[in-house]
Motif scaffolding. Structure first.
Motif, PDB file in Angstrom:
ATOM      1  N   ASP A 150       4.299  -7.469 -13.266  1.00  0.00           N
ATOM      2  CA  ASP A 150       4.531  -6.439 -12.649  1.00  0.00           C
ATOM      3  C   ASP A 150       3.397  -5.366 -12.930  1.00  0.00           C
ATOM      4  O   ASP A 150       3.158  -4.693 -11.909  1.00  0.00           O
ATOM      5  CB  ASP A 150       5.819  -5.501 -13.134  1.00  0.00           C
ATOM      6  CG  ASP A 150       6.978  -6.448 -12.929  1.00  0.00           C
ATOM      7  OD1 ASP A 150       7.173  -7.219 -11.726  1.00  0.00           O
ATOM      8  OD2 ASP A 150       8.119  -6.334 -13.529  1.00  0.00           O
ATOM      9  N   ARG A 194      -3.554  -4.167  -9.424  1.00  0.00           N
ATOM     10  CA  ARG A 194      -4.118  -4.855  -8.463  1.00  0.00           C
ATOM     11  C   ARG A 194      -4.008  -4.080  -7.205  1.00  0.00           C
ATOM     12  O   ARG A 194      -5.079  -3.843  -6.319  1.00  0.00           O
ATOM     13  CB  ARG A 194      -3.748  -6.156  -8.184  1.00  0.00           C
ATOM     14  CG  ARG A 194      -4.591  -6.972  -7.416  1.00  0.00           C
ATOM     15  CD  ARG A 194      -3.993  -8.235  -6.697  1.00  0.00           C
ATOM     16  NE  ARG A 194      -3.362  -9.314  -7.551  1.00  0.00           N
ATOM     17  CZ  ARG A 194      -4.015 -10.194  -7.811  1.00  0.00           C
ATOM     18  NH1 ARG A 194      -5.259 -10.450  -7.496  1.00  0.00           N
ATOM     19  NH2 ARG A 194      -3.449 -11.300  -8.519  1.00  0.00           N
ATOM     20  N   ASN A 195      -2.833  -3.794  -6.696  1.00  0.00           N
ATOM     21  CA  ASN A 195      -2.402  -3.048  -5.598  1.00  0.00           C
ATOM     22  C   ASN A 195      -3.377  -1.718  -5.530  1.00  0.00           C
ATOM     23  O   ASN A 195      -3.990  -1.258  -4.632  1.00  0.00           O
ATOM     24  CB  ASN A 195      -0.946  -2.586  -5.243  1.00  0.00           C
ATOM     25  CG  ASN A 195      -0.322  -3.971  -4.962  1.00  0.00           C
ATOM     26  OD1 ASN A 195      -1.026  -5.165  -4.680  1.00  0.00           O
ATOM     27  ND2 ASN A 195       1.112  -3.963  -5.101  1.00  0.00           N
ATOM     28  N   GLU A 228       0.542  -6.419 -10.739  1.00  0.00           N
ATOM     29  CA  GLU A 228       0.707  -6.251  -9.199  1.00  0.00           C
ATOM     30  C   GLU A 228       0.573  -4.766  -9.051  1.00  0.00           C
ATOM     31  O   GLU A 228      -0.440  -4.220  -7.940  1.00  0.00           O
ATOM     32  CB  GLU A 228       1.950  -6.658  -8.533  1.00  0.00           C
ATOM     33  CG  GLU A 228       2.197  -6.622  -7.265  1.00  0.00           C
ATOM     34  CD  GLU A 228       3.448  -6.610  -7.026  1.00  0.00           C
ATOM     35  OE1 GLU A 228       4.469  -7.193  -7.669  1.00  0.00           O
ATOM     36  OE2 GLU A 228       3.825  -6.367  -5.907  1.00  0.00           O
TER      37      GLU A 228
END
Ligand code: CA
Length: 230
Positions: free
Chosen positions: A17, A23-24, A20
């Motif tokens: 989580d 990274r996003n 993500e």
């Protein structure tokens, strides 16, 4: 604030989580993000394609983030921002002693992390102006970011050099921890970094200056100043 375009970030995090989220967010801000979920993988990745910055979770399976830092010897490598789930003073202090450049406690916002990434990268690319200055056995080459004591090079990391340069440039005036934080780390005040972190850096600079350490004077309840007369 515009991110340094295409700076490459290696994210070492075992929580998908968090991976993500980071990274996003960073990808949207134009960073290239390479994510691995273990320190072992990170060491392999570093050999193949060194990043501009590492975001490192402290709590990793098998080899943890602090052990990874020990192996990495950050003085020679890219800057490191630690992530930790614990508000643990020991981790923070140890991480900084091991050469991490910053520390973010989970849960954090992606924007806060990005602000710190920006600061650490900007600092690494630091402005190069001026020339050499000499005080006794201490020599500072501001252009090349080099420090020598008795002709021997002293390995200072960019932030340590920045602190020393500010103190030297202050003409003997005292700089408070808050001033050093703001100018060296570039922090907006809302990020609330602990001013005592500055002390860790001062201690490290002094250790590295050896015989010239006394030029950095602690002024009680005020901050630090540089003494031209040792
Ligand atoms: Ca973890």
């Amino acid at each position: 604030m515009a991110a340094s375009p295409k700076a490459k970030v290696l994210l070492v995090e075992d929580d998908p989580d968090v991976t993500e989220l980071v990274r996003n967010h960073l990808t949207r801000s134009n960073y290239r993000v390479d994510a691995v979920d273990s320190a072992e993988q990170a060491l392999l990745r570093l050999r193949r394609s060194p990043p501009d910055l590492i975001i490192l979770d402290v709590g990793l399976p098998k080899m943890d983030g602090l052990e990874f830092l020990r192996r990495l010897r950050p003085a020679d490598g890219p800057p490191v921002i630690l992530l930790s789930a614990r508000r643990d003073e020991v981790d923070r202090v140890l991480g900084l002693k091991l050469g991490a450049d910053d520390y973010v406690v989970k849960p954090f916002s992606a924007r806060e992390l990005e602000a710190r990434v920006d600061v650490v990268l900007r600092r690494g690319a630091g402005a190069k102006t001026g020339a050499a200055a000499r005080f006794g056995a201490l020599e500072l080459d501001l252009e090349r970011h080099e420090v020598r004591v008795s002709g021997r090079p002293v390995a200072l990391r960019p932030k340590e050099f920045a602190i020393l340069r500010l103190l030297v440039g202050a003409d003997g005036k005292v700089l408070s921890r808050a001033q050093l934080l703001e100018r060296v780390w570039g922090y907006p005040p809302e990020l609330k970094m602990d001013p005592r972190q500055v002390d860790q850096y001062i201690a490290r600079i002094r250790r590295r200056l050896g015989a010239e350490r006394r030029r950095i004077v602690t002024v009680s309840a005020a901050g630090y100043r540089f003494s031209e007369r040792a």
